[in-house]
Design a protein around this motif. Structure first.
Motif, PDB file in Angstrom:
ATOM      1  N   PRO A 194       9.960  -6.084   5.515  1.00  0.00           N
ATOM      2  CA  PRO A 194      10.200  -5.415   4.235  1.00  0.00           C
ATOM      3  C   PRO A 194       9.481  -4.069   4.127  1.00  0.00           C
ATOM      4  CG  PRO A 194       9.800  -7.744   3.877  1.00  0.00           C
ATOM      5  CD  PRO A 194       9.538  -7.482   5.334  1.00  0.00           C
ATOM      6  N   GLY A 195      10.242  -3.077   3.686  1.00  0.00           N
ATOM      7  CA  GLY A 195       9.680  -1.748   3.494  1.00  0.00           C
ATOM      8  C   GLY A 195       9.638  -0.878   4.720  1.00  0.00           C
ATOM      9  N   SER A 196      10.067  -1.411   5.870  1.00  0.00           N
ATOM     10  CA  SER A 196       9.979  -0.629   7.105  1.00  0.00           C
ATOM     11  C   SER A 196      11.233   0.208   7.324  1.00  0.00           C
ATOM     12  CB  SER A 196       9.724  -1.527   8.316  1.00  0.00           C
ATOM     13  OG  SER A 196      10.777  -2.445   8.528  1.00  0.00           O
ATOM     14  N   ALA A 197      11.016   1.395   7.885  1.00  0.00           N
ATOM     15  CA  ALA A 197      12.104   2.290   8.268  1.00  0.00           C
ATOM     16  C   ALA A 197      12.327   2.175   9.774  1.00  0.00           C
ATOM     17  CB  ALA A 197      11.779   3.720   7.863  1.00  0.00           C
ATOM     18  N   PHE A 198      13.262   2.961  10.291  1.00  0.00           N
ATOM     19  CA  PHE A 198      13.603   2.855  11.713  1.00  0.00           C
ATOM     20  C   PHE A 198      13.382   4.188  12.416  1.00  0.00           C
ATOM     21  CE2 PHE A 198      16.491   2.907  15.368  1.00  0.00           C
ATOM     22  CZ  PHE A 198      16.115   1.720  15.990  1.00  0.00           C
ATOM     23  N   LEU A 199      12.828   4.120  13.624  1.00  0.00           N
ATOM     24  CA  LEU A 199      12.683   5.292  14.475  1.00  0.00           C
ATOM     25  C   LEU A 199      13.517   5.097  15.731  1.00  0.00           C
ATOM     26  CD1 LEU A 199       8.826   6.016  14.309  1.00  0.00           C
ATOM     27  CD2 LEU A 199      10.664   7.299  13.188  1.00  0.00           C
TER      28      LEU A 199
ATOM     29  N   ASP B 246       0.852  -1.190   0.000  1.00  0.00           N
ATOM     30  CA  ASP B 246       0.000   0.000   0.000  1.00  0.00           C
ATOM     31  C   ASP B 246       0.893   1.248   0.000  1.00  0.00           C
ATOM     32  OD1 ASP B 246      -1.668   2.146   0.576  1.00  0.00           O
ATOM     33  OD2 ASP B 246      -2.863   1.045   2.040  1.00  0.00           O
ATOM     34  N   PRO B 247       0.804   2.103  -0.994  1.00  0.00           N
ATOM     35  CA  PRO B 247       1.699   3.267  -1.060  1.00  0.00           C
ATOM     36  C   PRO B 247       1.495   4.283   0.057  1.00  0.00           C
ATOM     37  CG  PRO B 247       0.003   3.386  -2.766  1.00  0.00           C
ATOM     38  CD  PRO B 247      -0.091   2.022  -2.157  1.00  0.00           C
ATOM     39  N   SER B 248       0.349   4.235   0.722  1.00  0.00           N
ATOM     40  CA  SER B 248       0.118   5.184   1.817  1.00  0.00           C
ATOM     41  C   SER B 248       0.605   4.651   3.161  1.00  0.00           C
ATOM     42  CB  SER B 248      -1.378   5.514   1.924  1.00  0.00           C
ATOM     43  OG  SER B 248      -2.116   4.386   2.352  1.00  0.00           O
ATOM     44  N   LEU B 249       1.100   3.405   3.166  1.00  0.00           N
ATOM     45  CA  LEU B 249       1.525   2.785   4.417  1.00  0.00           C
ATOM     46  C   LEU B 249       2.944   3.220   4.782  1.00  0.00           C
ATOM     47  CD1 LEU B 249       0.398   0.671   6.479  1.00  0.00           C
ATOM     48  CD2 LEU B 249       1.742  -1.045   5.251  1.00  0.00           C
ATOM     49  N   ARG B 250       3.133   3.491   6.066  1.00  0.00           N
ATOM     50  CA  ARG B 250       4.452   3.804   6.613  1.00  0.00           C
ATOM     51  C   ARG B 250       4.682   2.876   7.798  1.00  0.00           C
ATOM     52  NH1 ARG B 250       4.383   5.802   2.447  1.00  0.00           N
ATOM     53  NH2 ARG B 250       4.779   7.943   1.781  1.00  0.00           N
TER      54      ARG B 250
ATOM     55  N   SER C  29       0.011  13.669   6.705  1.00  0.00           N
ATOM     56  CA  SER C  29      -1.408  13.537   6.414  1.00  0.00           C
ATOM     57  C   SER C  29      -1.628  12.546   5.271  1.00  0.00           C
ATOM     58  CB  SER C  29      -1.982  14.903   6.042  1.00  0.00           C
ATOM     59  OG  SER C  29      -3.329  14.809   5.654  1.00  0.00           O
ATOM     60  N   GLY C  30      -2.618  11.667   5.442  1.00  0.00           N
ATOM     61  CA  GLY C  30      -2.923  10.685   4.417  1.00  0.00           C
ATOM     62  C   GLY C  30      -2.169   9.378   4.550  1.00  0.00           C
ATOM     63  N   HIS C  31      -1.286   9.297   5.530  1.00  0.00           N
ATOM     64  CA  HIS C  31      -0.524   8.070   5.746  1.00  0.00           C
ATOM     65  C   HIS C  31      -1.156   7.192   6.825  1.00  0.00           C
ATOM     66  CE1 HIS C  31       3.236  10.352   4.162  1.00  0.00           C
ATOM     67  NE2 HIS C  31       2.609   9.730   3.183  1.00  0.00           N
ATOM     68  N   ARG C  32      -1.020   5.909   6.644  1.00  0.00           N
ATOM     69  CA  ARG C  32      -1.390   4.930   7.657  1.00  0.00           C
ATOM     70  C   ARG C  32      -0.082   4.407   8.223  1.00  0.00           C
ATOM     71  NH1 ARG C  32      -3.907   2.088  11.203  1.00  0.00           N
ATOM     72  NH2 ARG C  32      -5.108   0.217  10.703  1.00  0.00           N
TER      73      ARG C  32
ATOM     74  N   TYR D 210      11.738   6.936   4.137  1.00  0.00           N
ATOM     75  CA  TYR D 210      10.582   7.487   3.447  1.00  0.00           C
ATOM     76  C   TYR D 210      10.847   8.953   3.101  1.00  0.00           C
ATOM     77  CZ  TYR D 210       8.005   3.402   5.201  1.00  0.00           C
ATOM     78  OH  TYR D 210       7.581   2.133   5.476  1.00  0.00           O
ATOM     79  N   PRO D 211      10.237   9.439   2.033  1.00  0.00           N
ATOM     80  CA  PRO D 211      10.413  10.870   1.718  1.00  0.00           C
ATOM     81  C   PRO D 211       9.757  11.736   2.781  1.00  0.00           C
ATOM     82  CG  PRO D 211       8.762   9.864   0.286  1.00  0.00           C
ATOM     83  CD  PRO D 211       9.415   8.744   1.040  1.00  0.00           C
ATOM     84  N   PRO D 212      10.313  12.907   3.046  1.00  0.00           N
ATOM     85  CA  PRO D 212       9.717  13.800   4.044  1.00  0.00           C
ATOM     86  C   PRO D 212       8.265  14.124   3.697  1.00  0.00           C
ATOM     87  CG  PRO D 212      11.894  14.567   3.411  1.00  0.00           C
ATOM     88  CD  PRO D 212      11.537  13.474   2.457  1.00  0.00           C
ATOM     89  N   ALA D 213       7.480  14.362   4.746  1.00  0.00           N
ATOM     90  CA  ALA D 213       6.062  14.654   4.586  1.00  0.00           C
ATOM     91  C   ALA D 213       5.733  15.937   5.343  1.00  0.00           C
ATOM     92  CB  ALA D 213       5.227  13.486   5.112  1.00  0.00           C
ATOM     93  N   THR D 214       4.467  16.265   5.373  1.00  0.00           N
ATOM     94  CA  THR D 214       3.992  17.418   6.134  1.00  0.00           C
ATOM     95  C   THR D 214       3.065  16.924   7.233  1.00  0.00           C
ATOM     96  OG1 THR D 214       4.102  18.861   4.203  1.00  0.00           O
ATOM     97  CG2 THR D 214       2.722  19.591   6.039  1.00  0.00           C
ATOM     98  N   LEU D 215       3.367  17.288   8.464  1.00  0.00           N
ATOM     99  CA  LEU D 215       2.556  16.869   9.609  1.00  0.00           C
ATOM    100  C   LEU D 215       2.318  18.084  10.503  1.00  0.00           C
ATOM    101  CD1 LEU D 215       1.201  14.581  11.216  1.00  0.00           C
ATOM    102  CD2 LEU D 215       3.398  14.169  12.326  1.00  0.00           C
TER     103      LEU D 215
END
Length: 294
Positions: free
Chosen positions: A62-67, A25-29, A101-104, A155-160
């Motif tokens: 797969p596809g996960s980033a790190f915090l 899903d492209p909106s998934l983070r 915004s718009g991300h799950r 992930y590319p930077p977003a606006t929150l």
């Protein structure tokens, strides 16, 4: 209408199967939130904080980033580990990691889900409600033989935009003022030996006077690493007098384990829940604050 215990926000708890089905899903983070506390004797500190980044780099969903909670998402100017930054500051940091915004968002951890619930609670505190915790975390994912990768993900930077919810975190003065207040139930999420004062890990042994104990470990199945059933969790909180009509203050060592208790109380429909951010890291060292043992 049934009054049986249930988790009222199932969208905030996702299964490994759900995540596997939605990874494209492209909106998934998806984020690995793992931190380790390394307990060392005779160092003058309760533990050493170690990022889980090394394990993430070895293998992750797969596809996960790190915090990195302590290094990237906490107020490092505070004398206490894991202190919540200002809402605007935290929103900017999370946006830089790709949450917007718009991300799950799905959060997971290794060995202990409390690291995922900590960041979930922080997101909720700044008004972001599209986050979920992976039930069983990386441990369950790996035990089921699901695929992993070692490639680093950014992930590319977003606006929150922060939309703060006041009251989800509390300081020592409010905790102290609640002692003896029949309308408040203060809950310690630490292990029983820390609650009783048998273990002096944080300095002065003991607990906030009048507080009751719901250890975070009692809310998770030790074998599967998944959350216990709503009936079991509801019964555990009811047994210590955590009534829905009361304000609930949760604490632990550094405001981490307490968020798993808080997450589940929220799921059970409790509405007035707050976490003492500095917890025993602060309380046990401040000689002006009362403490109780036994």
């Amino acid at each position: 209408m049934s009054t049986a215990a249930h988790y009222g926000h199932p969208e905030a708890i996702v299964s490994t199967q759900w995540l596997a089905d939605h990874l494209q899903d492209p909106s998934l983070r998806v984020f690995d939130c793992t931190t380790y506390l390394i307990y060392e004797a005779n160092t003058g500190r309760p533990y050493r904080v170690e990022s889980g980044r090394r394990d993430y780099e070895a293998a992750h969903i797969p596809g996960s980033a790190f915090l990195n909670l302590q290094g990237e998402l906490s107020d490092t100017s505070s004398p206490f580990n894991f202190t919540m930054p200002s809402p605007e500051d935290l929103a900017a940091r999370l946006a830089a990691k790709g949450i917007g915004s718009g991300h799950r968002v799905v959060l997971y951890a290794r060995k202990n889900m409390q690291w995922a619930t900590r960041i979930w609670w922080m997101l909720r505190a700044i008004g972001f409600d599209e986050a979920a915790v992976l039930d069983g975390g990386f441990d369950k994912w790996q035990a089921e033989g699901r695929p992993t990768q070692s490639e680093i993900v950014h992930y590319p930077p977003a606006t929150l935009v922060a939309r703060p919810r006041p009251g989800l975190f509390v300081g020592k003065d409010e905790v102290k003022a609640a002692i003896g207040d029949g309308g408040t139930c203060t809950i310690n999420a630490l292990a029983p030996d820390l609650h009783s004062g048998e273990n002096p890990r944080y300095g002065r042994p003991g607990r906030v006077p009048g507080s009751v104990n719901v250890p975070v470990g009692s809310l998770v199945d030790a074998k599967s690493m998944t959350l216990r059933s709503p009936e079991v969790v509801a019964g555990t909180f009811a047994a210590v007098g955590a009534d829905r009509s009361k304000r609930i203050i949760l604490y632990c060592g550094g405001g981490i384990a307490a968020t798993l208790d808080a997450f589940l109380l929220h799921q059970l429909g409790y509405s007035d829940i707050t976490v003492y951010d500095a917890s025993m890291n602060e309380w046990a060292k401040d000689e002006t604050l009362p403490i109780e043992v036994g």
